[in-house]
Design a protein around this motif. Structure first.
Motif: not given
Length: 530
Positions: A203-204, A196-197, A147-148, A199-200, A151-152
């Motif tokens: 965040i983005a 996680s996509t 998941s991290e 969620k990313a 995001v990266t």
């Protein structure tokens, strides 16, 4: 605690850990505690005077163990494994002893350089293209989780897209264009991709849109569906800039159609494609799976978790990028206190520019220890052994078509199954397979016999899942896939053995027969997808 006390305490702790692993099969796999149990048995604050290690250690068994779900238990067959091995533990021990923030090469050169070396080892072992090696424009970096990693790379993809799509502009005009485009950016992922996509994207600061994936394609993303969503986004004035492609989805371990995705990219080369292979990517160490990397050179990044299926303790998520400069361009901020002659020379890697946090742990040690202890053949043997166990379990499930239906073909040691209701008509004699467009049922009235059979199967499967886990001899996961409730069973941790797989099958049969007989011919309410 001085060195003599540490030696004594460490020996006691190691002995206790060894005993825990030697006897883990005797424990209940799932914790029985109620929420808030620990606060009730711990004091309101720390002691005024330090305590002896002997007293502290007693509380591990008395207070902590009751609240643990034992992921290394041979009867843990839920989610995906979180491997733990003695070489990995030793790597964690040394990492703790050598604690360093490791935000740049100067912090401790060995921390950076070992990570570069072992991730190149891993890239070659996984049969990734040479473009993902540090010897070229790419390279690998250890993240905390898949998941991290998403995001990266999504942040890098966002900045790359904005930078390149406005390169023809200058000054204030370019700043205005970038600000306007930000509101139109949309990240894409199959509806079967990990959450996680989505969620990313939150965040983005971009939109997210899911791409349909149907049973007819074993829930893998096709080029046709990818192209249709891209075209739809463009018609709406949106700008797709990123896609998560999956090598092993969470629900069914589906693999997206990489060849078809690569074809779509010919018309849309600005879209960054990240391959999320968090669990199943470990199988690429075996030659029989390496055809899955054939199209990987068309994509921008790839991530797999050694801490899931490849015998390395959490956390060790290995992210590879084809062009590291995109990470550095998006994530590098260099205040004066981080400047040094080595970083300024450009001859060293500063992994702080490849991740969201500044500091990082010496995670490469445990990867190094595991790879050297098991060797390539040992890693392959572990994957092949657990795949064989998965195929055995699936064959046993298929031996009882009167009781179970396998939803999708077994993949990467995972079997996804449904419970078959008592046969009342030809339509309900087996679990119906949902059409690609069918969503979770929104009401209980279905005059269609096929739909009613699915509803019956859904509730029956859910009841069997809950009854199996409540008995706590094994621990499995329930999932809803396109309106069909199913049970996921995967036995892939280091303690997996055939006898535990066979016992899991016996338990499922016992519980399914018991629950089905209790339910009988009664009508059932639909299961809602969550």
């Amino acid at each position: 605690m001085d060195s003599a006390q540490f030696r004594k305490a460490a020996h006691a702790a190691i002995d206790e850990i060894i005993n825990y692993y030697d006897t883990i099969g005797e424990r209940r796999v799932v914790s029985e505690v109620e929420p808030g149990y620990l606060r009730k048995i711990l004091p309101d604050g720390p002691p005024q005077e330090g305590e002896k290690w002997e007293d502290i250690q007693k509380d591990i068994e008395a207070k902590i163990m009751p609240g643990l779900t034992h992921w290394q238990h041979p009867n843990f067959m839920a989610w995906f494994p979180a491997s733990s091995t003695y070489p990995g533990m030793l790597g964690e021990l040394y990492s703790s002893a050598f604690t360093t923030a490791a935000f740049n090469w100067l912090c401790s050169p060995a921390v950076t350089e070992l990570e570069t070396v072992v991730l190149d080892w891993l890239a070659k072992l996984l049969n990734l293209p040479a473009s993902f090696l540090s010897s070229g424009e790419g390279g690998g970096v250890v993240q905390g989780s898949a998941s991290e990693a998403i995001v990266t790379v999504m942040v890098a993809a966002r900045d790359k897209y904005l930078r390149e799509s406005t390169a023809h502009l200058e000054g204030a005009e370019r700043e205005i264009a970038i600000a306007e485009k930000r509101g139109r950016l949309v990240a894409l992922g199959s509806e079967m991709a990990h959450s996680s996509t989505q969620k990313a994207a939150l965040i983005a600061g971009t939109r997210f849109r899911a791409i349909p994936a149907g049973l007819e394609d074993n829930f893998g993303l096709t080029g046709k569906n990818f192209r249709e969503i891209v075209d739809q986004c463009l018609l709406e004035g949106l700008e797709p800039f990123y896609l998560t492609a999956s090598l092993g989805t969470t629900a069914t371990c589906a693999v997206d159609n990489f060849g078809e995705i690569a074809e779509v990219l010919r018309d849309h080369p600005a879209i960054w494609v990240h391959v999320d292979a968090a669990y199943a990517g470990a199988a690429l160490v075996c030659e029989e799976y390496q055809q899955l990397t054939h199209y990987m050179d068309n994509f921008d990044s790839f991530d797999m978790n050694m801490h899931k299926w490849l015998l390395t303790n959490f956390d060790a998520s290995c992210l590879f990028v084809k062009r590291r400069r995109h990470l550095i361009d998006a994530l590098s901020v260099t205040p004066s206190y981080l400047r040094n002659e080595f970083s300024d020379s450009g001859l060293v890697t500063d992994y702080r520019d490849w991740q969201i946090p500044l500091g990082r742990r010496f995670r490469a040690l445990k990867i190094w220890f595991v790879m050297r202890t098991y060797g390539v053949e040992g890693l392959k043997n572990h994957i092949r052994n657990t795949v064989k166990l998965g195929e055995l379990f699936c064959s046993m499930i298929q031996s009882r078509p009167d009781l179970f239906k396998v939803l999708t073909p077994p993949a990467f040691a995972l079997t996804v199954l449904c419970v078959v209701p008592h046969s009342k008509s030809p339509a309900s004699a087996s679990v119906p397979q949902p059409k690609a467009a069918r969503e979770a049922y929104s009401n209980s009235f279905t005059p269609d016999a096929t739909s009613q059979a699915l509803i019956d199967s859904n509730l029956l499967t859910k009841q069997v899942y809950e009854a199996v886990n409540s008995r706590a001899e094994i621990f499995v996961t329930g999932v809803v896939v396109k309106g069909t409730y199913a049970i996921r069973v995967v036995s892939a941790n280091p303690k997996a053995e055939e006898k535990y797989i066979r016992r899991a099958f016996e338990i499922l049969v016992e519980v399914a027969e018991e629950v089905r007989n209790q339910v009988g011919g009664k009508g059932m309410e639909p299961v809602r997808e969550t």
